[in-house]
Design a protein around this motif. Sequence first.
Motif, short mmCIF file in Angstrom:
data_model
loop_
_atom_site.label_atom_id
_atom_site.label_comp_id
_atom_site.label_asym_id
_atom_site.label_seq_id
_atom_site.Cartn_x
_atom_site.Cartn_y
_atom_site.Cartn_z
N VAL A 85 0.84 -1.20 0.00
CA VAL A 85 0.00 0.00 0.00
C VAL A 85 0.88 1.26 0.00
O VAL A 85 0.58 2.23 -0.70
CB VAL A 85 -1.00 -0.02 1.17
CG1 VAL A 85 -1.75 1.29 1.30
CG2 VAL A 85 -1.98 -1.18 0.97
N TRP A 97 0.91 -1.20 -11.67
CA TRP A 97 -0.36 -1.44 -11.01
C TRP A 97 -1.45 -1.85 -12.00
O TRP A 97 -2.51 -2.30 -11.60
CB TRP A 97 -0.77 -0.21 -10.21
CG TRP A 97 0.32 0.17 -9.26
CD1 TRP A 97 1.24 1.16 -9.41
CD2 TRP A 97 0.67 -0.49 -8.04
NE1 TRP A 97 2.12 1.16 -8.36
CE2 TRP A 97 1.79 0.16 -7.49
CE3 TRP A 97 0.12 -1.58 -7.35
CZ2 TRP A 97 2.38 -0.25 -6.30
CZ3 TRP A 97 0.70 -1.97 -6.15
CH2 TRP A 97 1.83 -1.30 -5.65
N LEU A 122 -5.72 -0.21 2.14
CA LEU A 122 -6.19 0.42 0.90
C LEU A 122 -7.27 1.46 1.15
O LEU A 122 -7.31 2.49 0.47
CB LEU A 122 -6.72 -0.64 -0.07
CG LEU A 122 -5.67 -1.43 -0.82
CD1 LEU A 122 -6.31 -2.63 -1.52
CD2 LEU A 122 -4.93 -0.55 -1.83
N ALA A 154 -6.74 2.27 -5.67
CA ALA A 154 -7.12 1.72 -4.37
C ALA A 154 -8.55 1.21 -4.40
O ALA A 154 -8.84 0.12 -3.87
CB ALA A 154 -6.95 2.79 -3.28
N LEU A 158 -9.50 -2.69 -3.86
CA LEU A 158 -10.38 -2.96 -2.73
C LEU A 158 -11.63 -3.69 -3.20
O LEU A 158 -12.08 -4.65 -2.56
CB LEU A 158 -10.72 -1.66 -2.02
CG LEU A 158 -11.45 -1.74 -0.70
CD1 LEU A 158 -10.69 -2.59 0.31
CD2 LEU A 158 -11.65 -0.33 -0.14
#
Length: 187
Positions: A85, A97, A122, A154, A158
């Motif tokens: 994170v 990412w 996150l 994020a 998530l």
Amino acid sequence: MSGSSQQALAAELATLGYVDLFMRADTEHQDRLWNRPNGSLELEALAVGPGVPWEARFLAAEVLFRKQAGFPRKDQRDTLAPAYVEALRNASMANPWGLPGELDGSAGQHLVSLGEGAAVELAELLDDARRLPYWGSQEATWGNSFAFRVKDFAAFFLSVIRGQPYLLHTDPNARDADIRKLARSPP
């Protein structure tokens, strides 16, 4: 692994950085780190060891994900989550990412594989509006057209961890509305 040896390995990883380690056509640097005496053990000690800076932990873990089958063990996942994170929070490029909506970046895949332990961390990034650019050509042009921010990544990660649907909006304001809903939803 002695403290000075661990510091030297951490410094070497930081000097090389993500681009030299993972975005070059060859794997020379990864192979050299892996093949040194006790390389796998030293990298693992660095990745999951207490008191190690996040960047060294993240880069060591990235080498291990690529070189060591079964990494990380289930008992190591929660230990790695904060480093991943922090790597996302401090990222200078989006490429590792992937693209929100597509779990196609290796660092993103590895972060999601850490599971629910990464979810709490996150959630702290759901208000981080810093833009995260792509480097390169075709992917960069397309990805940068969305003006993705840290919070977009994020929110996507998530959603994947929690098994919730994720709809990629081209409009950042529409993404923000979904992010606010996600932030209010229970784990």
